[in-house]
Write a protein that holds these residues in place. Sequence first.
Motif, PDB file in Angstrom:
ATOM      1  N   LEU A   1      14.076  -0.809   5.554  1.00  0.00           N
ATOM      2  CA  LEU A   1      13.117  -1.344   4.590  1.00  0.00           C
ATOM      3  C   LEU A   1      11.783  -2.090   5.150  1.00  0.00           C
ATOM      4  O   LEU A   1      10.773  -1.998   4.463  1.00  0.00           O
ATOM      5  CB  LEU A   1      14.030  -2.770   4.172  1.00  0.00           C
ATOM      6  N   MET A   2      11.874  -2.386   6.207  1.00  0.00           N
ATOM      7  CA  MET A   2      10.512  -2.941   6.974  1.00  0.00           C
ATOM      8  C   MET A   2       9.792  -1.946   7.000  1.00  0.00           C
ATOM      9  O   MET A   2       8.250  -2.023   6.767  1.00  0.00           O
ATOM     10  CB  MET A   2      10.971  -3.357   8.539  1.00  0.00           C
ATOM     11  N   ILE A   3       9.872  -0.582   7.440  1.00  0.00           N
ATOM     12  CA  ILE A   3       9.105   0.705   7.423  1.00  0.00           C
ATOM     13  C   ILE A   3       8.703   0.982   6.178  1.00  0.00           C
ATOM     14  O   ILE A   3       7.505   1.329   5.921  1.00  0.00           O
ATOM     15  CB  ILE A   3      10.001   1.640   8.190  1.00  0.00           C
ATOM     16  N   ALA A   4       9.353   0.801   5.228  1.00  0.00           N
ATOM     17  CA  ALA A   4       9.237   1.324   3.893  1.00  0.00           C
ATOM     18  C   ALA A   4       8.176   0.347   3.165  1.00  0.00           C
ATOM     19  O   ALA A   4       7.150   0.834   2.703  1.00  0.00           O
ATOM     20  CB  ALA A   4      10.395   1.397   3.037  1.00  0.00           C
ATOM     21  N   LEU A   5       8.160  -0.920   3.368  1.00  0.00           N
ATOM     22  CA  LEU A   5       7.370  -1.802   2.969  1.00  0.00           C
ATOM     23  C   LEU A   5       6.024  -1.892   3.589  1.00  0.00           C
ATOM     24  O   LEU A   5       4.868  -2.364   2.997  1.00  0.00           O
ATOM     25  CB  LEU A   5       8.006  -3.361   3.145  1.00  0.00           C
ATOM     26  N   ILE A   6       5.968  -1.520   5.009  1.00  0.00           N
ATOM     27  CA  ILE A   6       4.542  -1.051   5.622  1.00  0.00           C
ATOM     28  C   ILE A   6       4.145   0.318   5.274  1.00  0.00           C
ATOM     29  O   ILE A   6       2.828   0.072   4.656  1.00  0.00           O
ATOM     30  CB  ILE A   6       4.748  -1.461   7.077  1.00  0.00           C
ATOM     31  N   ILE A   7       4.609   1.456   5.247  1.00  0.00           N
ATOM     32  CA  ILE A   7       4.146   2.518   5.157  1.00  0.00           C
ATOM     33  C   ILE A   7       3.878   2.994   3.717  1.00  0.00           C
ATOM     34  O   ILE A   7       2.703   3.553   3.535  1.00  0.00           O
ATOM     35  CB  ILE A   7       5.229   3.418   5.653  1.00  0.00           C
ATOM     36  N   LEU A   8       4.846   2.423   2.725  1.00  0.00           N
ATOM     37  CA  LEU A   8       4.299   3.054   1.315  1.00  0.00           C
ATOM     38  C   LEU A   8       3.373   2.295   0.789  1.00  0.00           C
ATOM     39  O   LEU A   8       2.263   3.074   0.212  1.00  0.00           O
ATOM     40  CB  LEU A   8       5.578   2.695   0.306  1.00  0.00           C
ATOM     41  N   PRO A   9       3.101   1.237   0.901  1.00  0.00           N
ATOM     42  CA  PRO A   9       1.589   0.514   0.471  1.00  0.00           C
ATOM     43  C   PRO A   9       0.441   1.029   1.291  1.00  0.00           C
ATOM     44  O   PRO A   9      -0.595   1.198   0.548  1.00  0.00           O
ATOM     45  CB  PRO A   9       1.771  -1.223   0.636  1.00  0.00           C
ATOM     46  N   LEU A  10       0.631   1.078   2.368  1.00  0.00           N
ATOM     47  CA  LEU A  10      -0.577   1.880   3.231  1.00  0.00           C
ATOM     48  C   LEU A  10      -0.736   3.227   2.710  1.00  0.00           C
ATOM     49  O   LEU A  10      -2.174   3.545   2.431  1.00  0.00           O
ATOM     50  CB  LEU A  10      -0.090   1.636   4.669  1.00  0.00           C
ATOM     51  N   THR A  11       0.309   3.961   2.492  1.00  0.00           N
ATOM     52  CA  THR A  11       0.090   5.472   2.041  1.00  0.00           C
ATOM     53  C   THR A  11      -0.695   5.473   0.649  1.00  0.00           C
ATOM     54  O   THR A  11      -1.630   6.196   0.428  1.00  0.00           O
ATOM     55  CB  THR A  11       1.331   6.035   1.831  1.00  0.00           C
ATOM     56  N   LEU A  12      -0.291   4.642  -0.134  1.00  0.00           N
ATOM     57  CA  LEU A  12      -0.745   4.383  -1.466  1.00  0.00           C
ATOM     58  C   LEU A  12      -2.482   3.749  -1.552  1.00  0.00           C
ATOM     59  O   LEU A  12      -3.125   4.262  -2.245  1.00  0.00           O
ATOM     60  CB  LEU A  12      -0.051   3.527  -2.468  1.00  0.00           C
ATOM     61  N   TRP A  13      -2.499   3.042  -0.471  1.00  0.00           N
ATOM     62  CA  TRP A  13      -4.074   2.354  -0.255  1.00  0.00           C
ATOM     63  C   TRP A  13      -4.799   3.721   0.230  1.00  0.00           C
ATOM     64  O   TRP A  13      -6.044   3.797  -0.221  1.00  0.00           O
ATOM     65  CB  TRP A  13      -4.040   1.419   0.640  1.00  0.00           C
ATOM     66  N   PHE A  14      -4.270   4.443   1.207  1.00  0.00           N
ATOM     67  CA  PHE A  14      -5.013   5.588   1.848  1.00  0.00           C
ATOM     68  C   PHE A  14      -5.589   6.261   0.650  1.00  0.00           C
ATOM     69  O   PHE A  14      -6.382   6.944   0.654  1.00  0.00           O
ATOM     70  CB  PHE A  14      -4.319   6.041   2.760  1.00  0.00           C
ATOM     71  N   ASN A  15      -4.364   6.811  -0.259  1.00  0.00           N
ATOM     72  CA  ASN A  15      -4.793   7.884  -1.052  1.00  0.00           C
ATOM     73  C   ASN A  15      -5.649   7.349  -2.116  1.00  0.00           C
ATOM     74  O   ASN A  15      -6.421   8.135  -2.712  1.00  0.00           O
ATOM     75  CB  ASN A  15      -3.260   8.223  -1.943  1.00  0.00           C
TER      76      ASN A  15
END
Length: 286
Positions: free
Chosen positions: A266-280
Amino acid sequence: MTRRSPYPYWFFAPAAVIYTALFLLPTVAAFWFALTRWDLYTATFIGLDNFRQFLAEPFLISGMSNTLIYAVTTSGLKTVLGLLLAVLLTSGLYAQGFLRTVVFFPVLVSTIGVGLTFTALMHPTKGAINVALELVGIDGPGWLTNPTLALFSVALVDLWKGVGLATLIYIAGLASISPEYYEAARIDGATRRQMFWRVTVPLVRPATITVITLSLIGGLRSFDLIWAMTKGGPGFSSDVLASTIYKQYQAGFYGLSTAGNVILFLMIALIILPLTLWFNRREVDA
């Protein structure tokens, strides 16, 4: 109205079966077993007790902070150094093909082998690094025995091992840039530094996003290199979340360690998913 044939969708079936068997089912099983006290034969449902107990671990906060420090440090260094090496290795340098091989070779070496090798090299008195420093009059530190340096020493080894992959991704990104951009910048009187910042860096953005994402995920779930070099020591100074989970598993607290794995997921998901959306979103806006 013409009905679409289901035939094309059958080509997705093998991938869907593999994804379900190797990812979805184990993930669902992990969430279930995290709510139980289990061993190889029995499982007793205990609700959220495993999560409460794991979050009450006295060294969990330091493990989480170490995980974030390690991930950000390794990801940042791989991004910067990978880009610089890629630019250097695509600049027509002499023997650049051989140098590319040298840079990428550590990626192919076993992580455990790298960890054991650098553990010997970083020995405070007999290690080759401190012996070499002593020859030039420098008193080498305890790379892996100093609580302040241990985590960053492992991070440097991780950088040595993983920067080759980042460099390879950046080389692919640089190869996709049309020479016309550099020619136009050169005609406008841009210097090499200006071309780097205003042409190269913006146009390798997709490669940068890939490097940052992969490096962050690798850093957040890193375990094998840290365990091979320090086992989370000295004390708990280089303990990360994954090594804390493994120690619980070693002690026979399987449900507790499974809950830790869920927390890490969950920690990885909560960091990577918002970061990926922001990058996109930034990429679309650009």
